[in-house]
Design a protein around this motif. Structure first.
Motif, PDB file in Angstrom:
ATOM      1  N   VAL A  12       0.857  -1.200   0.000  1.00  0.00           N
ATOM      2  CA  VAL A  12       0.000   0.000   0.000  1.00  0.00           C
ATOM      3  C   VAL A  12       0.891   1.248   0.000  1.00  0.00           C
ATOM      4  O   VAL A  12       1.988   1.221   0.550  1.00  0.00           O
ATOM      5  N   SER A  13       0.401   2.306  -0.629  1.00  0.00           N
ATOM      6  CA  SER A  13       1.206   3.535  -0.655  1.00  0.00           C
ATOM      7  C   SER A  13       0.549   4.686   0.085  1.00  0.00           C
ATOM      8  O   SER A  13       1.183   5.704   0.323  1.00  0.00           O
ATOM      9  N   ASP A  14      -0.743   4.545   0.446  1.00  0.00           N
ATOM     10  CA  ASP A  14      -1.388   5.612   1.208  1.00  0.00           C
ATOM     11  C   ASP A  14      -2.601   5.058   1.967  1.00  0.00           C
ATOM     12  O   ASP A  14      -3.000   3.917   1.780  1.00  0.00           O
ATOM     13  N   ARG A  15      -3.174   5.930   2.806  1.00  0.00           N
ATOM     14  CA  ARG A  15      -4.279   5.511   3.677  1.00  0.00           C
ATOM     15  C   ARG A  15      -5.529   5.153   2.874  1.00  0.00           C
ATOM     16  O   ARG A  15      -6.311   4.288   3.291  1.00  0.00           O
ATOM     17  N   ASP A  16      -5.733   5.792   1.729  1.00  0.00           N
ATOM     18  CA  ASP A  16      -6.910   5.470   0.903  1.00  0.00           C
ATOM     19  C   ASP A  16      -6.878   4.019   0.437  1.00  0.00           C
ATOM     20  O   ASP A  16      -7.907   3.335   0.422  1.00  0.00           O
ATOM     21  N   GLU A  17      -5.689   3.545   0.048  1.00  0.00           N
ATOM     22  CA  GLU A  17      -5.572   2.141  -0.370  1.00  0.00           C
ATOM     23  C   GLU A  17      -5.887   1.209   0.794  1.00  0.00           C
ATOM     24  O   GLU A  17      -6.523   0.170   0.617  1.00  0.00           O
ATOM     25  N   VAL A  18      -5.415   1.578   1.991  1.00  0.00           N
ATOM     26  CA  VAL A  18      -5.705   0.770   3.186  1.00  0.00           C
ATOM     27  C   VAL A  18      -7.215   0.661   3.369  1.00  0.00           C
ATOM     28  O   VAL A  18      -7.758  -0.440   3.546  1.00  0.00           O
ATOM     29  N   ARG A  19      -7.910   1.806   3.314  1.00  0.00           N
ATOM     30  CA  ARG A  19      -9.374   1.821   3.491  1.00  0.00           C
ATOM     31  C   ARG A  19     -10.070   0.930   2.473  1.00  0.00           C
ATOM     32  O   ARG A  19     -11.009   0.206   2.793  1.00  0.00           O
ATOM     33  N   GLU A  20      -9.612   1.004   1.220  1.00  0.00           N
ATOM     34  CA  GLU A  20     -10.241   0.200   0.151  1.00  0.00           C
ATOM     35  C   GLU A  20     -10.092  -1.294   0.435  1.00  0.00           C
ATOM     36  O   GLU A  20     -11.049  -2.063   0.303  1.00  0.00           O
ATOM     37  N   HIS A  21      -8.881  -1.716   0.807  1.00  0.00           N
ATOM     38  CA  HIS A  21      -8.644  -3.144   1.065  1.00  0.00           C
ATOM     39  C   HIS A  21      -9.452  -3.626   2.270  1.00  0.00           C
ATOM     40  O   HIS A  21     -10.003  -4.728   2.251  1.00  0.00           O
ATOM     41  N   VAL A  22      -9.514  -2.798   3.326  1.00  0.00           N
ATOM     42  CA  VAL A  22     -10.275  -3.182   4.523  1.00  0.00           C
ATOM     43  C   VAL A  22     -11.765  -3.276   4.190  1.00  0.00           C
ATOM     44  O   VAL A  22     -12.447  -4.233   4.573  1.00  0.00           O
ATOM     45  N   ALA A  23     -12.265  -2.292   3.439  1.00  0.00           N
ATOM     46  CA  ALA A  23     -13.687  -2.301   3.053  1.00  0.00           C
ATOM     47  C   ALA A  23     -13.998  -3.531   2.203  1.00  0.00           C
ATOM     48  O   ALA A  23     -15.043  -4.183   2.376  1.00  0.00           O
ATOM     49  N   ARG A  24     -13.074  -3.887   1.312  1.00  0.00           N
ATOM     50  CA  ARG A  24     -13.300  -5.052   0.453  1.00  0.00           C
ATOM     51  C   ARG A  24     -13.313  -6.341   1.285  1.00  0.00           C
ATOM     52  O   ARG A  24     -14.105  -7.242   1.026  1.00  0.00           O
ATOM     53  N   ALA A  25     -12.450  -6.421   2.296  1.00  0.00           N
ATOM     54  CA  ALA A  25     -12.434  -7.615   3.163  1.00  0.00           C
ATOM     55  C   ALA A  25     -13.768  -7.755   3.899  1.00  0.00           C
ATOM     56  O   ALA A  25     -14.306  -8.859   4.023  1.00  0.00           O
ATOM     57  N   HIS A  26     -14.328  -6.624   4.365  1.00  0.00           N
ATOM     58  CA  HIS A  26     -15.651  -6.669   5.030  1.00  0.00           C
ATOM     59  C   HIS A  26     -16.724  -7.152   4.058  1.00  0.00           C
ATOM     60  O   HIS A  26     -17.634  -7.896   4.442  1.00  0.00           O
ATOM     61  N   GLN A  27     -16.615  -6.734   2.776  1.00  0.00           N
ATOM     62  CA  GLN A  27     -17.608  -7.163   1.770  1.00  0.00           C
ATOM     63  C   GLN A  27     -17.457  -8.644   1.430  1.00  0.00           C
ATOM     64  O   GLN A  27     -18.439  -9.360   1.258  1.00  0.00           O
ATOM     65  N   GLU A  28     -16.198  -9.094   1.320  1.00  0.00           N
ATOM     66  CA  GLU A  28     -15.947 -10.482   0.927  1.00  0.00           C
ATOM     67  C   GLU A  28     -16.276 -11.471   2.045  1.00  0.00           C
ATOM     68  O   GLU A  28     -16.592 -12.632   1.781  1.00  0.00           O
ATOM     69  N   PHE A  29     -16.138 -11.026   3.304  1.00  0.00           N
ATOM     70  CA  PHE A  29     -16.368 -11.911   4.445  1.00  0.00           C
ATOM     71  C   PHE A  29     -17.419 -11.284   5.375  1.00  0.00           C
ATOM     72  O   PHE A  29     -17.127 -10.954   6.524  1.00  0.00           O
ATOM     73  N   PRO A  30     -18.654 -11.092   4.871  1.00  0.00           N
ATOM     74  CA  PRO A  30     -19.659 -10.356   5.652  1.00  0.00           C
ATOM     75  C   PRO A  30     -20.039 -11.047   6.964  1.00  0.00           C
ATOM     76  O   PRO A  30     -20.486 -10.396   7.906  1.00  0.00           O
ATOM     77  N   ASP A  31     -19.855 -12.372   7.026  1.00  0.00           N
ATOM     78  CA  ASP A  31     -20.254 -13.101   8.230  1.00  0.00           C
ATOM     79  C   ASP A  31     -19.070 -13.373   9.168  1.00  0.00           C
ATOM     80  O   ASP A  31     -19.200 -14.103  10.150  1.00  0.00           O
ATOM     81  N   ALA A  32     -17.890 -12.790   8.874  1.00  0.00           N
ATOM     82  CA  ALA A  32     -16.738 -12.961   9.771  1.00  0.00           C
ATOM     83  C   ALA A  32     -16.997 -12.202  11.072  1.00  0.00           C
ATOM     84  O   ALA A  32     -17.636 -11.149  11.078  1.00  0.00           O
ATOM     85  N   ARG A  33     -16.469 -12.733  12.179  1.00  0.00           N
ATOM     86  CA  ARG A  33     -16.668 -12.082  13.474  1.00  0.00           C
ATOM     87  C   ARG A  33     -15.814 -10.809  13.584  1.00  0.00           C
ATOM     88  O   ARG A  33     -16.258  -9.804  14.119  1.00  0.00           O
TER      89      ARG A  33
ATOM     90  N   ASP B  17     -11.005  -4.170  15.732  1.00  0.00           N
ATOM     91  CA  ASP B  17     -12.341  -4.526  15.231  1.00  0.00           C
ATOM     92  C   ASP B  17     -13.131  -5.389  16.208  1.00  0.00           C
ATOM     93  O   ASP B  17     -13.622  -6.469  15.872  1.00  0.00           O
ATOM     94  N   GLY B  18     -13.224  -4.930  17.460  1.00  0.00           N
ATOM     95  CA  GLY B  18     -14.079  -5.621  18.419  1.00  0.00           C
ATOM     96  C   GLY B  18     -13.390  -6.668  19.276  1.00  0.00           C
ATOM     97  O   GLY B  18     -13.971  -7.147  20.255  1.00  0.00           O
ATOM     98  N   GLU B  19     -12.177  -7.071  18.913  1.00  0.00           N
ATOM     99  CA  GLU B  19     -11.424  -7.961  19.802  1.00  0.00           C
ATOM    100  C   GLU B  19     -10.987  -7.154  21.034  1.00  0.00           C
ATOM    101  O   GLU B  19     -10.904  -5.920  20.960  1.00  0.00           O
ATOM    102  N   PRO B  20     -10.674  -7.808  22.157  1.00  0.00           N
ATOM    103  CA  PRO B  20     -10.207  -7.046  23.321  1.00  0.00           C
ATOM    104  C   PRO B  20      -9.009  -6.163  22.953  1.00  0.00           C
ATOM    105  O   PRO B  20      -8.154  -6.584  22.171  1.00  0.00           O
ATOM    106  N   SER B  21      -8.990  -4.959  23.494  1.00  0.00           N
ATOM    107  CA  SER B  21      -7.972  -3.968  23.120  1.00  0.00           C
ATOM    108  C   SER B  21      -6.551  -4.537  23.227  1.00  0.00           C
ATOM    109  O   SER B  21      -6.177  -5.135  24.229  1.00  0.00           O
ATOM    110  N   GLY B  22      -5.791  -4.359  22.161  1.00  0.00           N
ATOM    111  CA  GLY B  22      -4.389  -4.772  22.166  1.00  0.00           C
ATOM    112  C   GLY B  22      -4.139  -6.223  21.820  1.00  0.00           C
ATOM    113  O   GLY B  22      -2.989  -6.670  21.796  1.00  0.00           O
TER     114      GLY B  22
END
Length: 201
Positions: A30-51, A73-78
């Protein structure tokens, strides 16, 4: 811009199972924060039922990254983002994002178990992904006579130089890209032939 530090050569995915929980780890360059957001958003779309879809990234030179962030993402902090980031930081690699998708298998792992699981998942992709280093390059602008073109092309062939643009008028104008390490040699070559040159800043 080219990089003189290792970055991931491409995308890679690995899956591990710990006490019936599935951990799907992915690494991306990745080269910037926008790319990070895109990949994370795509992972949420591809795995909608993941915890959980946990991630960490660093952009810039390893050891002095310009930017780094993580998300549990909801796991105990740290217990998720931080272990992923720790593994990234020990890999001497820049411009890297690791996402770990978790499907809960019904057995709680505890804080220590989660840290080990997320670190292990990150390790599984980062230890296998290829690396590439793009050397920092300089650009030189030249004006010269037609008789100088062949010697310049010859210098480029022998020194990893690339003639990126060339234009012909009363004189020849060219843009040449070369490894930053070769700037002094190129300057000496130009001065010996009395060529009109300057480097772009």
């Amino acid at each position: 811009m080219s990089k003189d530090y290792p970055i991931p050569a491409g995308f890679l995915e690995r899956e591990t199972e710990i006490k019936k929980s599935r951990f799907i780890a992915r690494v991306y360059p990745v080269s910037d924060r926008d790319e990070v957001r895109e990949h994370v958003a795509r992972a949420h779309q591809e795995f909608p039922d993941a915890r959980h879809v946990c991630w960490a990234y660093q952009i810039g030179r390893p050891g002095s990254a310009a930017e780094a962030a993580m998300n549990d993402d909801g796991e105990p902090s740290g217990t998720a983002g931080k272990p992923i980031l720790n593994v990234i930081q020990h890999k001497d690699m820049g411009d890297v994002l690791v996402i770990v998708i978790r499907y809960f298998g019904g057995i709680k792992l505890g804080a220590g178990g989660l840290v080990r699981a997320y670190a292990g998942a990150a390790e599984s992709v980062l230890s296998e992904v290829g690396r590439e280093v793009q050397q920092t390059r300089a650009q030189a602008l030249l004006r010269f006579d037609f008789a100088d073109e062949q010697p310049i092309r010859h210098w480029c062939e022998n020194n990893e130089g690339v003639v990126e643009e060339i234009g012909y008028g009363s004189q020849v104008q060219a843009t040449i890209s070369l490894p930053e390490a070769g700037v002094d040699d190129f300057s000496a070559f130009c001065e010996a032939r009395k060529l009109d040159y300057r480097f772009e800043t």
